[in-house]
Write an enzyme that holds these catalytic residues in place. Structure first.
Site, PDB file in Angstrom:
ATOM      1  N   CYS A   2       0.810  -1.221   0.000  1.00 17.82           N
ATOM      2  CA  CYS A   2       0.000   0.000   0.000  1.00 17.82           C
ATOM      3  C   CYS A   2       0.845   1.272   0.000  1.00 17.82           C
ATOM      4  O   CYS A   2       1.921   1.308   0.577  1.00 17.82           O
ATOM      5  CB  CYS A   2      -0.888   0.037   1.233  1.00 17.82           C
ATOM      6  N   ARG A  27       5.471   0.005  -5.794  1.00 19.31           N
ATOM      7  CA  ARG A  27       5.348  -0.797  -4.579  1.00 19.31           C
ATOM      8  C   ARG A  27       4.393  -1.982  -4.771  1.00 19.31           C
ATOM      9  O   ARG A  27       4.442  -2.935  -4.012  1.00 19.31           O
ATOM     10  CB  ARG A  27       4.832   0.075  -3.426  1.00 19.31           C
ATOM     11  N   TRP A  71      -2.942  -2.751  -1.448  1.00 25.64           N
ATOM     12  CA  TRP A  71      -2.535  -4.139  -1.729  1.00 25.64           C
ATOM     13  C   TRP A  71      -3.315  -4.979  -0.736  1.00 25.64           C
ATOM     14  O   TRP A  71      -3.073  -4.905   0.466  1.00 25.64           O
ATOM     15  CB  TRP A  71      -1.024  -4.258  -1.530  1.00 25.64           C
ATOM     16  N   ASN A  95      -1.894   2.191   5.915  1.00 25.66           N
ATOM     17  CA  ASN A  95      -0.977   1.114   5.521  1.00 25.66           C
ATOM     18  C   ASN A  95      -0.721   0.261   6.748  1.00 25.66           C
ATOM     19  O   ASN A  95      -0.558   0.794   7.845  1.00 25.66           O
ATOM     20  CB  ASN A  95       0.381   1.668   5.065  1.00 25.66           C
ATOM     21  N   GLY A  96      -0.596  -1.054   6.544  1.00 23.13           N
ATOM     22  CA  GLY A  96      -0.284  -1.933   7.667  1.00 23.13           C
ATOM     23  C   GLY A  96      -1.432  -2.886   7.941  1.00 23.13           C
ATOM     24  O   GLY A  96      -2.354  -3.032   7.115  1.00 23.13           O
ATOM     25  N   GLU A 460      17.847 -18.429  -5.994  1.00 30.94           N
ATOM     26  CA  GLU A 460      17.433 -17.146  -6.547  1.00 30.94           C
ATOM     27  C   GLU A 460      16.882 -17.314  -7.975  1.00 30.94           C
ATOM     28  O   GLU A 460      15.904 -16.682  -8.344  1.00 30.94           O
ATOM     29  CB  GLU A 460      18.611 -16.157  -6.511  1.00 30.94           C
ATOM     30  N   LYS A 464      13.097 -16.182  -9.003  1.00 33.73           N
ATOM     31  CA  LYS A 464      12.868 -15.216 -10.090  1.00 33.73           C
ATOM     32  C   LYS A 464      11.869 -15.770 -11.091  1.00 33.73           C
ATOM     33  O   LYS A 464      10.924 -15.104 -11.487  1.00 33.73           O
ATOM     34  CB  LYS A 464      14.203 -14.965 -10.774  1.00 33.73           C
ATOM     35  N   GLU A 467       8.242 -16.051  -9.528  1.00 39.02           N
ATOM     36  CA  GLU A 467       7.472 -14.845  -9.216  1.00 39.02           C
ATOM     37  C   GLU A 467       7.012 -14.094 -10.451  1.00 39.02           C
ATOM     38  O   GLU A 467       5.985 -13.440 -10.409  1.00 39.02           O
ATOM     39  CB  GLU A 467       8.214 -13.921  -8.232  1.00 39.02           C
ATOM     40  N   HIS A 483      16.963 -37.611  -2.786  1.00 37.42           N
ATOM     41  CA  HIS A 483      16.310 -37.973  -1.522  1.00 37.42           C
ATOM     42  C   HIS A 483      14.820 -37.637  -1.537  1.00 37.42           C
ATOM     43  O   HIS A 483      14.202 -37.536  -0.476  1.00 37.42           O
ATOM     44  CB  HIS A 483      17.012 -37.289  -0.349  1.00 37.42           C
ATOM     45  N   LYS A 580       6.450  -4.580  -4.111  1.00 38.06           N
ATOM     46  CA  LYS A 580       7.882  -4.304  -4.070  1.00 38.06           C
ATOM     47  C   LYS A 580       8.378  -4.187  -2.640  1.00 38.06           C
ATOM     48  O   LYS A 580       9.464  -4.612  -2.299  1.00 38.06           O
ATOM     49  CB  LYS A 580       8.174  -3.016  -4.847  1.00 38.06           C
TER      50      LYS A 580
END
Ligand code: M6R
Length: 585
Positions: A2, A27, A71, A95-96, A460, A464, A467, A483, A580
């Site tokens: 947000c 964001r 968001w 926000n939060g 990583e 990538k 996402e 395994h 973000k």
């Protein structure tokens, strides 16, 4: 995540709010709204989707207003759940996450109050309205005293058209002041773009904002003086230029990010601390966590100091046992990640020294930490972190060399200097990775395998691809596959193998043979020329000091994820469901 923008001053508020919200778009969000106060009435416009949808509502009259990009956490992304929330004489953006919202909402319902949304945030407007007996500031204070969780809020009251109130608790909030105007925003770019002086609120602080001045209050409601924070013009939004997406632009900027990070002076006051350090803890989330996994090998190889790498959201609730003389590195691009900040705070409470490894100057993590070491990747817009990962590695390698030196071990600092030109060559060589992406778009699942330092790169690479292309995948230690997960490997599971560690190469090749025997196609990224013909799909990247190789080897994987996502019609800069800056836990 947000974004908040508020404006009061000589100009029409709506255009400033819309411009500010656009600067916070990076964001990540799913709906947006603004409320403008004029003649004692709020005009509210909310839309699901992009900020530009708000522009179609035309210009709204009024010199004071608040805006928000949401968001979704509580309640689906929808116009109804978008902020601002107006109740009675109050409009609020938040926000939060309010942890006690269910109990608070129940209280409101008991009072017979109706709700217009499913959000936790709307209860804030209700509680302020309930506490209001003519004193705006007091009503906000009384309501805030009832909230628990994390919040940054901006509030307007129709009885007070000449002011705006902002409160911060565990979610960032910046106040800006200019010539007969002022702003509030959750992030610097919205304020920097207006050239205003910026003041960062600390937890518990609030501000009474008027066009001609701001009064700041501490958590006990006493007026306080605050120093402005400095920011560079990079806080302004970068432009795409010739690139179709920020992600591709940011990958091209990796060599510069690495060289600028390595040029950054290393504070000499850390040398004494490094001499006495006996164990390092790295706490971080997502890509930053992977930089810790990859850097662990460099630190342990060069300095022979043990390193534990922890996911911040686990660390903070694990009742951690920190060794004496522990040094904690809290790694974060944004410096605003709620879990990483909480982990850093906890480590400090437990007596550790905390160093923030961070890309954003003046971010909240730097306020918590004892020291800040800055990566110089520049603003990163794409939700998928790329150049910031390489910059984090560069900084952590440099840290490894300084620690080694402090421990009386020899270290080849010159080898660090080569990393930026080698990264430039790797970006060039990796262009042909676009040819591989066609095979990945049809994959059921993609495996990324590596051992030692290559394991961090594998993690990583997998994150990538997941996402931004939404393809399932896993980063795995090459020796562990047999395994369990080998059961999933077959013709429709491409396997990307990292091979940069001479001592482990033959072991990793065992995994190559194992997956090929099950019908999988292997895509090999190696810096070891002896393996240039090991598979039909091999990319040979430049070699460097082997424990530093993740900073190069990740580049083809970043590009592979990019090209795969684009071939699948995804927007790599704005992947679904992601933000973000993850300012909630
Ligand atoms: O700003 P931070 O580095 O603290 O962010 C941590 C993660 O949220 C972030 O790396 C996330 O995993 C990225 N989307 C990865 O591309």
């Amino acid at each position: 995540m947000c974004g908040i923008v508020g404006y009061i001053g000589r100009r029409s508020a709506a255009p400033v709010l819309l411009e500010g919200l656009k600067r916070l778009e990076y964001r990540g969000y799913d709906s947006a709204g603004i409320a403008v106060l004029q003649g004692g009435c709020f005009t509210v416009v909310k839309r699901k989707g992009r900020v530009r949808e708000l522009e179609r509502a035309g210009n709204l009259e009024g010199n004071v207003g608040i805006g928000h990009t949401r968001w979704a956490t509580h309640g689906a992304p929808s116009e109804r759940n978008a902020h601002p929330h107006v109740y009675g004489k109050f409009a609020v953006v938040h926000n939060g996450i309010l942890e006690n919202f269910a109990a608070l909402k129940e209280e409101c319902l008991q009072r017979g109050e109706a709700f217009a949304s499913e959000t936790d945030s709307e209860v804030i407007a209700h509680f302020i309205a309930h506490a209001y007996h003519g004193d705006f500031l007091q009503a906000v204070r009384d309501a805030v005293a009832r909230l628990s969780g994390s919040f940054a809020i901006a509030v307007l009251c129709s009885d007070y058209p000449d002011c705006m109130i902002a409160v911060r608790e565990k979610s960032p909030l910046i106040v800006g002041t200019g010539e007969k105007e002022a702003m509030v925003a959750s992030d610097l770019p919205a304020i920097a773009a207006e050239g205003m002086r910026a003041y960062s609120l600390a937890d518990g602080e609030s501000a009474l904002i008027r066009a001609d001045g701001v009064v700041f209050y501490d958590s006990d409601c006493h007026p306080i003086e605050k120093n402005s924070v400095s920011y560079s013009c990079e806080s302004d939004a970068p432009r795409l230029g010739e690139y179709p997406h920020f992600m591709l632009k940011e990958i091209a900027e990796i060599p510069k990010s690495v060289s600028r990070t390595l040029e950054e002076p290393f504070p000499s006051e850390l040398d004494g601390l490094l001499r006495s350090t006996e164990r390092i803890y790295i706490v971080a989330c997502g890509t930053a966590y992977h930089s810790g996994i990859a850097a662990k090998y460099a630190i342990e190889t060069l300095a022979r100091v043990p390193v534990e790498v922890h996911i911040a959201s686990e660390f903070r609730y694990s009742d951690p046992i920190l060794s004496p003389h522990a040094l904690v590195l809290a790694v974060s691009q944004s410096g605003e990640t709620a879990d990483t900040i909480a982990a850093a705070k906890l480590a400090k409470e437990l007596g550790a020294t905390v160093i923030a490894v961070v890309n954003v100057v003046g971010s909240s993590l730097t306020e918590v930490a004892d020291f800040a070491l800055y990566t110089r990747a520049g603003r990163e817009i794409s939700v998928a972190a790329t150049k910031s990962f390489n910059a984090q590695l560069a900084l952590l390698y440099r840290f490894a060399c300084r620690l080694a030196e402090a421990k009386g071990r020899s270290c080849d600092f010159a080898s660090l200097k080569n990393l930026a030109p080698l990264a430039a060559r790797t970006v060039e060589l990796s262009r042909r990775i676009a040819e591989w992406s066609g095979d990945f778009t049809r994959a059921k699942c993609v495996y990324f395998l590596g051992r030692g330092a290559d394991y961090g790169t594998a993690l990583e690479g997998s994150l990538k691809l997941k996402e931004i292309s939404y393809l399932p995948g896993e980063g795995y230690p090459a020796g562990e596959l047999k395994h369990g997960s080998l059961a999933l490997v077959g013709r429709d599971t491409p396997v990307v193998v990292l091979l940069t560690q001479t001592a482990l190469a033959e072991k990793t090749m065992n995994a190559v043979h194992e997956v090929e025997a099950r019908g999988a196609t292997v895509y090999l990224v190696t810096s070891l020329r002896d393996y240039a013909d090991a598979t039909a799909h091999t990319l040979v990247i430049p070699s460097c000091v082997e424990c530093f190789s993740p900073v190069l080897a990740v580049i083809p994987l970043q590009l592979l994820a990019y090209h795969t996502a684009v071939s699948m019609g995804r927007d790599p800069d704005k992947p679904r469901n992601l933000a973000k800056s993850v300012t909630v836990e």
